[in-house]
Design an enzyme around this catalytic site. Structure first.
Site, PDB file in Angstrom:
ATOM      1  N   ARG A  52       0.908  -1.077  -0.058  1.00  0.00           N
ATOM      2  CA  ARG A  52       0.235   0.090   0.116  1.00  0.00           C
ATOM      3  C   ARG A  52       0.937   1.196  -0.290  1.00  0.00           C
ATOM      4  O   ARG A  52       0.623   1.877  -0.653  1.00  0.00           O
ATOM      5  CB  ARG A  52      -1.122   0.018   1.417  1.00  0.00           C
ATOM      6  CG  ARG A  52      -1.772   0.860   1.291  1.00  0.00           C
ATOM      7  CD  ARG A  52      -2.547   1.102   2.075  1.00  0.00           C
ATOM      8  NE  ARG A  52      -2.306   1.433   4.027  1.00  0.00           N
ATOM      9  CZ  ARG A  52      -2.464   0.781   4.737  1.00  0.00           C
ATOM     10  NH1 ARG A  52      -4.257   0.770   4.935  1.00  0.00           N
ATOM     11  NH2 ARG A  52      -2.705   1.470   5.811  1.00  0.00           N
ATOM     12  N   ARG A 105       9.936  18.557  -8.217  1.00  0.00           N
ATOM     13  CA  ARG A 105      10.917  18.459  -8.728  1.00  0.00           C
ATOM     14  C   ARG A 105      13.156  19.184  -7.768  1.00  0.00           C
ATOM     15  O   ARG A 105      13.308  18.803  -7.821  1.00  0.00           O
ATOM     16  CB  ARG A 105      11.700  19.089 -10.186  1.00  0.00           C
ATOM     17  CG  ARG A 105      10.244  17.763 -10.855  1.00  0.00           C
ATOM     18  CD  ARG A 105      10.445  18.283 -12.525  1.00  0.00           C
ATOM     19  NE  ARG A 105       9.879  19.793 -12.449  1.00  0.00           N
ATOM     20  CZ  ARG A 105       9.464  20.788 -13.473  1.00  0.00           C
ATOM     21  NH1 ARG A 105       9.944  20.221 -13.988  1.00  0.00           N
ATOM     22  NH2 ARG A 105       9.350  21.676 -13.573  1.00  0.00           N
ATOM     23  N   LYS A 151      -2.463   7.115   1.085  1.00  0.00           N
ATOM     24  CA  LYS A 151      -2.228   7.031   2.308  1.00  0.00           C
ATOM     25  C   LYS A 151      -1.156   8.628   2.434  1.00  0.00           C
ATOM     26  O   LYS A 151      -0.269   8.168   2.404  1.00  0.00           O
ATOM     27  CB  LYS A 151      -1.780   6.251   3.569  1.00  0.00           C
ATOM     28  CG  LYS A 151      -1.814   5.691   4.899  1.00  0.00           C
ATOM     29  CD  LYS A 151      -1.592   4.189   5.431  1.00  0.00           C
ATOM     30  CE  LYS A 151      -2.142   4.878   7.044  1.00  0.00           C
ATOM     31  NZ  LYS A 151      -2.788   4.956   7.908  1.00  0.00           N
ATOM     32  N   GLU A 184     -15.772   6.552   5.785  1.00  0.00           N
ATOM     33  CA  GLU A 184     -15.537   5.562   7.180  1.00  0.00           C
ATOM     34  C   GLU A 184     -14.719   6.306   8.014  1.00  0.00           C
ATOM     35  O   GLU A 184     -15.600   7.680   7.921  1.00  0.00           O
ATOM     36  CB  GLU A 184     -13.664   4.918   6.247  1.00  0.00           C
ATOM     37  CG  GLU A 184     -12.882   5.856   5.795  1.00  0.00           C
ATOM     38  CD  GLU A 184     -11.737   5.990   5.230  1.00  0.00           C
ATOM     39  OE1 GLU A 184     -10.953   4.883   5.710  1.00  0.00           O
ATOM     40  OE2 GLU A 184     -11.167   7.142   4.420  1.00  0.00           O
TER      41      GLU A 184
HETATM   42  N1  PMP Z   1      -8.450   4.733   7.261  1.00  0.00           N
HETATM   43  C1  PMP Z   1      -8.127   5.705   7.907  1.00  0.00           C
HETATM   44  C2  PMP Z   1      -8.208   6.634   7.135  1.00  0.00           C
HETATM   45  C3  PMP Z   1      -6.425   5.605   8.282  1.00  0.00           C
HETATM   46  O1  PMP Z   1      -6.187   6.334   8.568  1.00  0.00           O
HETATM   47  C4  PMP Z   1      -6.577   3.964   8.664  1.00  0.00           C
HETATM   48  C5  PMP Z   1      -5.500   3.342   8.918  1.00  0.00           C
HETATM   49  N2  PMP Z   1      -5.236   3.779  10.855  1.00  0.00           N
HETATM   50  C6  PMP Z   1      -8.027   3.366   8.810  1.00  0.00           C
HETATM   51  C7  PMP Z   1      -8.879   3.513   8.074  1.00  0.00           C
HETATM   52  C8  PMP Z   1      -7.242   2.026   8.702  1.00  0.00           C
HETATM   53  O2  PMP Z   1      -6.607   0.646   8.081  1.00  0.00           O
HETATM   54  P1  PMP Z   1      -5.164   0.492   8.222  1.00  0.00           P
HETATM   55  O3  PMP Z   1      -6.229  -1.118   9.182  1.00  0.00           O
HETATM   56  O4  PMP Z   1      -4.907  -0.607   7.217  1.00  0.00           O
HETATM   57  O5  PMP Z   1      -4.163   0.725  10.066  1.00  0.00           O
END
Ligand code: PMP
Length: 285
Positions: A52, A105, A151, A184
C-alpha cells in the site's frame, strides 16, 4: 527505554531524530506513510502495508529510494533495535528537502523515517461495551481531489472530522463521501451487520483500503459469514444490527451508538464478538 528512529539508513536517538524545515513533507504534506502493528516481535501484515505504501507513493510519483525487500529489512532492523515485542510502527516517506516552491522536482532525495513506539488504544471499557460516534458534517476528500486510497501525509480532512467528534464529546466520527454515502471514520474503516450479512463500503467509496479491513473480510470468509462490499448509507447504519470499526491502531472496536441513536441491541453483537475472537486468535495466539 531508549527509542531509536531510523532516518535514511541511520538509527538515531529519538530526541536527535529531526528533519529539515525545507522538507516538502513538512511544508506541504508531500509524502506518504504507514502505521503497522508489532505482535509478539513480528510486524503484522508487513508486505501488505508496504504494498500500500508503494502504491500510495506511485500515485504521487514519489520514488522510494529502497526496494520493497530493503524496506522490510529496514523495518525489521528498527523493530529489533528498539527491542519491542508489542507496539506500533510509523513509516514515513517524504518528498525530501527542496526549495519553498511547490515543484517536487526541487526535492533531490526522498527521506525514509521509521519510528517504533507504544500504542495507546481506546479505553478497554469501549472495547467491551461499545463506542459512541457521530456523523461529521465534513465529508471525506473527493476522490478526484485527493483520493483517500493514498495514505498521504496530508490528514487535515480527517483531522477536521476528528475535531467534530471531539466537540461532540465522542472519540470518533463517521465521514460520508461526496455522494453522501458512508465512507469511513477519521482513522478507521467501518463495518455493519444487517440481516446477518457483514457489510462494508467498497474500496472505491472514498476510503483507505485498510489492512485490518482486509484481515476482517478474510476472517469472515473463514467463519462462513456472508460479506458484501457495497454502497452504504446512514439508513443502513441506523437500521443495522451491529457496527464496528477496524484499524491497525484500533484493531476491532464495536460501535453501539451513532448520532445519539442506539445501534441494534446497544451492546456488541454476536458477529462482532466472533470476529474479535478470531482476530485475537490470529494476532495473539
Ligand atoms: N482509514 C483511515 C483514514 C486510516 O488512516 C486508517 C489507518 N489508521 C484506516 C482506515 C485503517 O487502515 P489499517 O487497517 O490499514 O490500519
Amino acid at each position: 527505554m531508549s527509542r531509536l528512529v531510523y532516518i535514511n539508513g541511520q538509527l538515531v536517538e529519538h530526541e536527535k531524530a529531526t528533519i529539515h524545515v525545507y522538507d516538502h513533507g513538512f511544508l506541504y504534506g508531500d509524502g506518504v506513510f504507514e502505521g503497522m502493528r508489532i505482535y509478539s516481535g513480528k510486524v503484522f501484515k508487513c508486505r501488505e502495508h508496504l504494498e500500500r505504501l508503494y502504491e500510495s507513493a506511485s500515485h504521487i510519483c514519489l520514488d522510494i529510494p529502497l526496494s520493497m525487500d530493503q524496506m522490510v529489512l529496514a523495518v525489521e532492523q528498527t523493530v529489533a533495535a528498539n527491542k519491542r515485542d508489542d507496539g506500533y510502527i510509523r513509516l514515513v516517506v517524504t518528498r525530501g528537502v527542496g526549495n519553498l516552491g511547490l515543484d517536487p522536482r526541487s526535492c533531490v532525495k526522498p527521506q525514509v523515517i521509521i519510528i517504533v513506539d507504544g500504542i495507546s488504544l481506546y479505553p478497554t471499557e469501549m472495547y467491551e461495551k461499545g463506542m459512541e460516534i457521530i456523523t461529521a458534517s465534513t465529508i471525506r476528500n473527493h476522490p478526484n481531489a485527493l483520493n483517500p486510497r493514498i495514505k498521504s501525509l496530508n490528514y487535515l480532512n480527517n483531522i477536521l472530522g476528528k475535531l467534530e467528534a471531539i466537540r461532540a464529546g465522542v472519540p470518533e466520527a463517521l465521514m460520508l463521501n461526496h455522494l453522501g454515502e458512508i465512507a469511513e471514520c477519521t482513522a478507521d474503516n467501518i463495518f455493519l451487520v444487517s440481516h446477518g450479512v457483514l457489510l462494508t463500503p467498497h474500496k472505491n467509496a472514498g476510503i483507505l483500503a485498510g489492512i485490518t479491513r482486509g484481515t476482517v473480510l478474510d476472517l469472515a470468509r473463514e467463519q462462513q459469514i456472508s460479506i458484501e462490499e457495497t454502497v452504504l448509507t446512514r439508513h443502513d447504519l441506523y437500521t443495522a444490527e451491529e457496527c464496528f470499526l477496524t484499524g491497525s491502531g484500533a484493531e476491532i472496536i464495536p460501535v453501539t451508538k451513532c448520532d445519539n441513536r442506539t445501534i441494534g441491541s446497544g451492546t456488541p453483537g454476536p458477529i462482532t464478538l466472533k470476529l474479535i475472537r478470531a482476530f485475537f486468535r490470529l494476532v495473539r495466539p
